[in-house]
Design a protein around this motif. Structure first.
Motif, short mmCIF file in Angstrom:
data_model
loop_
_atom_site.label_atom_id
_atom_site.label_comp_id
_atom_site.label_asym_id
_atom_site.label_seq_id
_atom_site.Cartn_x
_atom_site.Cartn_y
_atom_site.Cartn_z
N GLU A 152 -23.74 -55.44 -22.09
CA GLU A 152 -23.40 -54.87 -23.39
C GLU A 152 -22.65 -55.90 -24.22
O GLU A 152 -22.12 -56.88 -23.70
N VAL A 153 -22.63 -55.67 -25.52
CA VAL A 153 -21.97 -56.56 -26.47
C VAL A 153 -20.87 -55.78 -27.17
O VAL A 153 -21.10 -54.66 -27.62
N ARG A 154 -19.70 -56.37 -27.27
CA ARG A 154 -18.62 -55.78 -28.05
C ARG A 154 -18.61 -56.43 -29.42
O ARG A 154 -18.43 -57.64 -29.55
N SER A 155 -18.85 -55.63 -30.45
CA SER A 155 -18.89 -56.17 -31.81
C SER A 155 -18.43 -55.09 -32.78
O SER A 155 -18.82 -53.92 -32.68
N GLU A 156 -17.59 -55.50 -33.71
CA GLU A 156 -17.07 -54.60 -34.74
C GLU A 156 -16.42 -53.36 -34.13
O GLU A 156 -16.58 -52.25 -34.61
N GLY A 157 -15.71 -53.56 -33.03
CA GLY A 157 -14.94 -52.48 -32.42
C GLY A 157 -15.73 -51.46 -31.65
O GLY A 157 -15.21 -50.40 -31.29
N ARG A 158 -17.00 -51.75 -31.34
CA ARG A 158 -17.79 -50.80 -30.56
C ARG A 158 -18.68 -51.54 -29.57
O ARG A 158 -18.91 -52.75 -29.70
#
Length: 582
Positions: free
Chosen positions: A67-73
């Motif tokens: 998974e990728v964590r981006s823009e707080g999600r």
């Protein structure tokens, strides 16, 4: 009594219920049926798989996580692959590239911070320098490269993979597939089609009636064929709707295109769609990851049981171990069915199988002796082997196509399984000996009966290991005679297998002859871990011999640390108990 027994099995049942919960399909994201698009079958790496598998494998290789964590999600693999394919500008801004090497960061003028993840946009200004350094390092043999050179080659390979994915269905700077379909006759379109065909990571358009099973096409190949015949592949327009709908934030158009793609696949290649559905379920559940979690819980519970309420907690730990074994077995069986192969086909699957066999043997030992040590060593072995498998999974598709020399289900199911059970049993004997060693120096007043049980367990497992190691080695010689025309050639892998057989035989002969007693048996069993690790992993680092299939060459430090730890444990095993008091 009944309530106590129910409590003992309750943790295992709850763990299995939690596993079943993970099998539930996810809902739609922003109205997009991403899960359905992810189950679309594609041809990649020589085998049919769902697009979800391509996304997960790529993310593991690029980021080390699914998974990728981006823009707080958190962005899952299915949403990420859609961004890469159809919204490259969005994907380029997501921090997906993990970089741990300080010299690589220094080369690009980036500071080493707690955040190890960087976006393609951050790395783009340094692409030429990365390429130059990687090509210079690539000219050297892997064993001759420095840490920096290995790291920059790895980064360059991940950047190339990312570039392939972005330009698989449509070029990253293209308005979309509809434009490509409408401009089939232009000269510029021909060049774009050629680029698409050359770069494509996978083929998504299934063979049509009358075509061979391997006649899957990439969008570039399908566009080229359409320019020649005037008849576009029926899946091209559907795929264009998927891309246009996702780029324009139009769930209706996207879902329509996905439904048409599945309708086409279901009519011309229904078995591919069924296979994709099965693999999607396997990916969603992640049985080996959940197995690791359950094994850790079992290990923690059995540790607590040695301090408080063993009558209650040791059965509970056993129930968790049994639940982990069920999940582990289900995952192993799923891989067998998905691949149509025996359980061990590469280094990744051998790690999964070694852990599984150790857990099954540990369950048997615990039922025989009921001391908690069978549960402890089995849970530790299962967890350790699945951790190894997890790191090996970052190399790419773990269900890769078989190499020609290994393409024999009979020998994979006999020689390879037998030799791997030998690995597992030798490691389990070593694990029991480690438990004996730690208990000797840490327990305030070790019970002689438990000590005797640990010695008996180790002795029995060494006998078991010798049997399977010997049978597996002989079967390997017969297979070698059929494949290479000689029964034995002193190949590094053959030598490693022989060393395991000889070492287990030496342990038994020393015990029978009275040359070793309790401590000597346990110390020799721990040394068996060193021999087995060198045979299992070490020979793959040499890069020589007929058994060197390029499995791995970057785990030297981990292997060296493991061997050093075993040497320390052997010294502790041989040290007298009074050392603790001193």
């Amino acid at each position: 009594m009944k309530s106590t027994r129910l409590f003992a099995w309750l943790p295992g049942l709850l763990a299995l219920a939690a596993v079943l919960f993970t099998a539930l399909p996810p809902g739609r994201t922003r109205g997009f049926d991403m899960a359905s698009f992810a189950r679309t079958p594609v041809l990649e790496g020589g085998r049919i798989k769902p697009l979800d598998s391509v996304a997960r494998n790529a993310l593991l290789m690029i980021r080390g996580k699914q998974e990728v964590r981006s823009e707080g999600r958190a962005i899952g693999p299915d949403e990420w692959i859609l961004d890469v394919l159809f919204r490259p500008r969005v994907a380029d801004a997501q921090p997906v590239f993990v970089i741990n090497d300080p010299d690589v960061l220094g080369m690009m003028g980036l500071k080493q911070t707690a955040n190890r993840y960087f976006s393609f946009d951050t790395l783009a200004p340094h692409l030429q320098e990365i390429q130059d350094q990687a090509r210079a390092a690539d000219a050297l043999e892997a064993v001759q490269r420095s840490r920096f050179q290995n790291a920059v080659v790895n980064l360059y390979q991940r950047l190339m993979l990312y570039n392939q994915l972005e330009n698989t269905l449509q070029l990253a700077d293209s308005p979309g597939l509809f434009m490509e379909i409408q401009s089939l006759g232009s000269a510029d379109a021909a060049q774009r089609r050629q680029s698409l065909a050359e770069v494509a990571k996978f083929r998504m358009l299934p063979p049509l009636p009358g075509q061979g099973a391997d006649a899957w096409q990439s969008t570039g190949e399908a566009l080229t064929a359409a320019a020649m015949t005037g008849q576009p592949h029926p899946g091209l327009v559907s795929l264009a709707w998927v891309g246009a709908g996702y780029a324009a934030n139009d769930p209706g158009a996207f879902n329509r295109g996905v439904a048409e793609l599945h309708g086409l696949a279901g009519s011309v290649r229904p078995q591919a769609l069924r296979h994709a559905d099965s693999e999607i379920l396997f990916n969603r559940v992640q049985p080996f990851y959940l197995g690791m979690v359950i094994y850790v819980l079992a290990l923690l519970v059995v540790f607590v049981s040695w301090l408080w309420r063993p009558d209650l907690l040791q059965p509970a730990a056993f129930s968790l171990l049994a639940a982990g074994a069920v999940v582990h077995t289900a995952g192993l069986a799923s891989r067998i069915l998905l691949q149509g192969r025996p359980p061990v086909t590469n280094l990744y699957s051998s790690a999964v199988f070694v852990g599984w066999a150790a857990v099954i043997l540990g369950l048997v030992l615990e039922r025989m002796y009921r001391k908690g040590f069978g549960t402890a060593v089995a849970a530790a072995a299962g967890f350790g082997s699945l951790i190894i498998a997890h790191h090996l999974s970052m190399e790419g598709d773990t269900m890769e196509m078989m190499r020609a020399v290994l393409d024999s289900n009979f020998w994979l199911g006999t020689h390879v399984v037998s030799i791997t059970i030998g690995y597992s049993a030798t490691f389990l004997a070593g694990a029991i000996a480690i438990a004996y060693t730690l208990r000797k120096h840490l327990a305030p007043a070790p019970d002689p009966g438990t000590t005797r049980a640990l010695v008996d367990m180790t002795y029995g497992i060494v006998c078991f290991a010798l049997l399977f190691s010997f049978v597996g080695t002989v079967l390997g010689g017969i297979w070698a005679d059929q494949s290479w025309g000689r029964f034995w050639g002193w190949d590094p892998k053959e030598n490693g297998a022989l060393l395991i057989v000889l070492w287990n035989a030496i342990i038994l002969h020393c015990r029978w002859g009275g040359y070793i007693e309790e401590r000597g048996l346990m110390a020799m069993a721990i040394f068996g871990n060193i021999i087995t690790s060198l045979s299992w992993f070490g020979v793959n680092m040499l890069g020589i011999g007929l058994h060197s299939y390029g499995f791995m060459d970057q785990a030297f430090h981990a292997l060296a640390a493991f061997i050093a730890s075993q040497v320390v444990l052997i010294a502790l095993c041989l040290a007298p108990r009074r050392l603790r008091a001193a």
